[in-house]
Scaffold this motif. Structure first.
Motif, PDB file in Angstrom:
ATOM      1  N   PRO A   1     -28.779  74.322  80.373  1.00  0.00           N
ATOM      2  CA  PRO A   1     -27.631  75.283  80.842  1.00  0.00           C
ATOM      3  C   PRO A   1     -28.260  76.526  81.309  1.00  0.00           C
ATOM      4  O   PRO A   1     -27.575  77.440  81.963  1.00  0.00           O
ATOM      5  CB  PRO A   1     -26.932  75.606  79.665  1.00  0.00           C
ATOM      6  CG  PRO A   1     -27.697  75.228  78.337  1.00  0.00           C
ATOM      7  CD  PRO A   1     -28.575  74.174  79.054  1.00  0.00           C
ATOM      8  N   GLN A   2     -29.344  76.811  81.325  1.00  0.00           N
ATOM      9  CA  GLN A   2     -30.083  78.006  81.610  1.00  0.00           C
ATOM     10  C   GLN A   2     -31.239  77.630  82.469  1.00  0.00           C
ATOM     11  O   GLN A   2     -32.466  77.743  82.263  1.00  0.00           O
ATOM     12  CB  GLN A   2     -30.802  78.753  80.354  1.00  0.00           C
ATOM     13  CG  GLN A   2     -29.656  79.583  79.490  1.00  0.00           C
ATOM     14  CD  GLN A   2     -29.898  80.159  78.246  1.00  0.00           C
ATOM     15  OE1 GLN A   2     -31.284  80.432  78.105  1.00  0.00           O
ATOM     16  NE2 GLN A   2     -29.401  80.496  77.142  1.00  0.00           N
ATOM     17  N   ASN A   3     -30.859  77.575  83.589  1.00  0.00           N
ATOM     18  CA  ASN A   3     -31.729  76.992  84.593  1.00  0.00           C
ATOM     19  C   ASN A   3     -32.776  78.049  85.022  1.00  0.00           C
ATOM     20  O   ASN A   3     -32.563  79.140  85.569  1.00  0.00           O
ATOM     21  CB  ASN A   3     -30.886  76.643  86.044  1.00  0.00           C
ATOM     22  CG  ASN A   3     -31.952  75.902  87.074  1.00  0.00           C
ATOM     23  OD1 ASN A   3     -32.991  76.281  87.064  1.00  0.00           O
ATOM     24  ND2 ASN A   3     -31.310  75.043  87.737  1.00  0.00           N
ATOM     25  N   CYS A   4     -34.119  77.789  84.772  1.00  0.00           N
ATOM     26  CA  CYS A   4     -35.149  78.908  85.049  1.00  0.00           C
ATOM     27  C   CYS A   4     -35.443  78.985  86.437  1.00  0.00           C
ATOM     28  O   CYS A   4     -35.966  80.013  86.779  1.00  0.00           O
ATOM     29  CB  CYS A   4     -36.546  78.483  84.299  1.00  0.00           C
ATOM     30  SG  CYS A   4     -37.144  76.917  85.055  1.00  0.00           S
ATOM     31  N   CYS A   5     -34.745  78.293  87.252  1.00  0.00           N
ATOM     32  CA  CYS A   5     -34.877  78.528  88.751  1.00  0.00           C
ATOM     33  C   CYS A   5     -34.019  79.728  89.140  1.00  0.00           C
ATOM     34  O   CYS A   5     -34.111  80.377  90.258  1.00  0.00           O
ATOM     35  CB  CYS A   5     -34.330  77.393  89.620  1.00  0.00           C
ATOM     36  SG  CYS A   5     -35.428  76.122  89.554  1.00  0.00           S
ATOM     37  N   THR A   6     -32.980  80.241  88.105  1.00  0.00           N
ATOM     38  CA  THR A   6     -32.547  81.586  88.467  1.00  0.00           C
ATOM     39  C   THR A   6     -33.344  82.744  87.794  1.00  0.00           C
ATOM     40  O   THR A   6     -32.751  83.943  87.847  1.00  0.00           O
ATOM     41  CB  THR A   6     -31.166  81.673  87.750  1.00  0.00           C
ATOM     42  OG1 THR A   6     -31.084  81.358  86.385  1.00  0.00           O
ATOM     43  CG2 THR A   6     -30.141  80.415  88.258  1.00  0.00           C
ATOM     44  N   SER A   7     -34.411  82.329  87.028  1.00  0.00           N
ATOM     45  CA  SER A   7     -35.265  83.604  86.446  1.00  0.00           C
ATOM     46  C   SER A   7     -35.931  84.609  87.429  1.00  0.00           C
ATOM     47  O   SER A   7     -36.207  83.825  88.652  1.00  0.00           O
ATOM     48  CB  SER A   7     -36.226  83.067  85.589  1.00  0.00           C
ATOM     49  OG  SER A   7     -35.644  82.242  84.519  1.00  0.00           O
ATOM     50  N   TYR A   8     -36.087  85.687  87.183  1.00  0.00           N
ATOM     51  CA  TYR A   8     -36.741  86.641  88.164  1.00  0.00           C
ATOM     52  C   TYR A   8     -38.267  86.628  88.216  1.00  0.00           C
ATOM     53  O   TYR A   8     -38.728  87.321  87.306  1.00  0.00           O
ATOM     54  CB  TYR A   8     -36.074  87.990  87.921  1.00  0.00           C
ATOM     55  CG  TYR A   8     -36.573  89.098  88.815  1.00  0.00           C
ATOM     56  CD1 TYR A   8     -36.432  89.097  90.199  1.00  0.00           C
ATOM     57  CD2 TYR A   8     -37.146  90.192  88.081  1.00  0.00           C
ATOM     58  CE1 TYR A   8     -36.849  90.117  91.099  1.00  0.00           C
ATOM     59  CE2 TYR A   8     -37.857  91.207  89.231  1.00  0.00           C
ATOM     60  CZ  TYR A   8     -37.532  91.240  90.495  1.00  0.00           C
ATOM     61  OH  TYR A   8     -37.815  92.258  91.343  1.00  0.00           O
ATOM     62  N   PHE A   9     -38.935  85.828  88.886  1.00  0.00           N
ATOM     63  CA  PHE A   9     -40.171  85.841  88.786  1.00  0.00           C
ATOM     64  C   PHE A   9     -40.976  86.515  90.088  1.00  0.00           C
ATOM     65  O   PHE A   9     -40.414  86.305  91.318  1.00  0.00           O
ATOM     66  CB  PHE A   9     -40.492  84.232  88.858  1.00  0.00           C
ATOM     67  CG  PHE A   9     -40.496  83.374  87.724  1.00  0.00           C
ATOM     68  CD1 PHE A   9     -40.483  83.847  86.428  1.00  0.00           C
ATOM     69  CD2 PHE A   9     -39.536  82.143  87.771  1.00  0.00           C
ATOM     70  CE1 PHE A   9     -40.613  82.961  85.026  1.00  0.00           C
ATOM     71  CE2 PHE A   9     -39.382  81.593  86.691  1.00  0.00           C
ATOM     72  CZ  PHE A   9     -40.025  82.054  85.455  1.00  0.00           C
ATOM     73  N   GLN A  10     -41.815  87.087  89.814  1.00  0.00           N
ATOM     74  CA  GLN A  10     -42.549  87.481  91.215  1.00  0.00           C
ATOM     75  C   GLN A  10     -44.076  87.087  91.032  1.00  0.00           C
ATOM     76  O   GLN A  10     -44.503  86.685  89.858  1.00  0.00           O
ATOM     77  CB  GLN A  10     -42.783  89.240  90.812  1.00  0.00           C
ATOM     78  CG  GLN A  10     -41.484  89.937  91.050  1.00  0.00           C
ATOM     79  CD  GLN A  10     -41.680  91.541  90.784  1.00  0.00           C
ATOM     80  OE1 GLN A  10     -41.976  91.619  89.554  1.00  0.00           O
ATOM     81  NE2 GLN A  10     -41.193  91.909  91.829  1.00  0.00           N
ATOM     82  N   HIS A  11     -44.715  86.905  92.207  1.00  0.00           N
ATOM     83  CA  HIS A  11     -45.887  86.072  92.205  1.00  0.00           C
ATOM     84  C   HIS A  11     -46.931  87.079  92.879  1.00  0.00           C
ATOM     85  O   HIS A  11     -46.432  88.113  93.650  1.00  0.00           O
ATOM     86  CB  HIS A  11     -45.505  84.941  93.209  1.00  0.00           C
ATOM     87  CG  HIS A  11     -44.331  84.152  92.803  1.00  0.00           C
ATOM     88  ND1 HIS A  11     -44.603  83.139  91.839  1.00  0.00           N
ATOM     89  CD2 HIS A  11     -43.008  84.089  93.136  1.00  0.00           C
ATOM     90  CE1 HIS A  11     -43.379  82.327  91.558  1.00  0.00           C
ATOM     91  NE2 HIS A  11     -42.456  83.102  92.394  1.00  0.00           N
TER      92      HIS A  11
END
Length: 201
Positions: free
Chosen positions: A38-48
């Motif tokens: 239910p908490q899709n990590c594809c919505t997480s704010y990641f910087q590369h």
């Protein structure tokens, strides 16, 4: 430069394979899966932070049909606009990754390091007080902790050698340009909107 890039990309693909094997070893016999989370990590704010991954991502983009590439770029523009609005309001962005197609990554074989390693228990060597190297352990995402609660036999994924080898690839990819290049600190969406990285000669 082109020949060097091909060689570095081949080594990056091999490193990504190692990451997958390490990840698989860590989750083996845990029952952990990202399916229906239910908490899709594809919505997480990641910087590369590497040019080599940025360029390799665009290698995947360039291989896509024109209509699919245009769709992802349009989504990326929307993501960046949302991100800027949220950050300006002092909030953390939470939009879906522009490459996500109904839960599946549209550039799966070219996805970035953090997309491959996120979620599971892991260790990382960091510099502590008096420049001492400390091996710190991180528990993973809430779902991993939930399905492994009470387990004392887990083998944490050691990110340190993977990060080190990625850093070496970055140095080999940039070569003498490295000192002159600005630091990368971009979301995947920003990497798409800005186009392939422009390497100074």
């Amino acid at each position: 430069m082109k020949r060097n890039r091909v060689g570095v990309f081949r080594r990056l693909a091999a490193l990504y394979d190692r990451m997958q094997k390490e990840y698989d070893t860590t989750v083996a016999d845990t029952g952990f899966t990202c399916m229906d989370c239910p908490q899709n990590c594809c919505t997480s704010y990641f910087q590369h932070h590497t040019y080599v991954e940025w360029a390799y991502l665009w290698k995947g983009m360039d291989a896509l049909p024109e209509d699919k590439r245009a769709l992802y770029l349009s989504r990326a523009q929307d993501y960046v606009a949302h991100m800027q609005e949220k950050l300006a309001a002092g909030e953390r962005p939470d939009a879906m990754c522009p490459l996500n197609d109904d839960g599946l990554c549209g550039l799966y074989t070219h996805r970035l390091m953090i997309c491959r390693l996120h979620g599971v228990v892991h260790t990382l060597a960091t510099k502590g007080r008096f420049d001492r190297i400390e091996q710190k352990e991180y528990p993973g995402c809430w779902r991993f902790k939930e399905v492994t609660d009470g387990r004392d036999d887990l083998r944490p994924l050691d990110r340190t050698p993977l990060y080190r080898d990625l850093a070496k690839l970055e140095m080999d990819f940039l070569g003498s340009r490295m000192a002159a290049m600005p630091k990368v600190n971009l979301t995947l969406a920003e990497m798409l909107v800005q186009g392939p990285p422009k390497l100074q000669s």
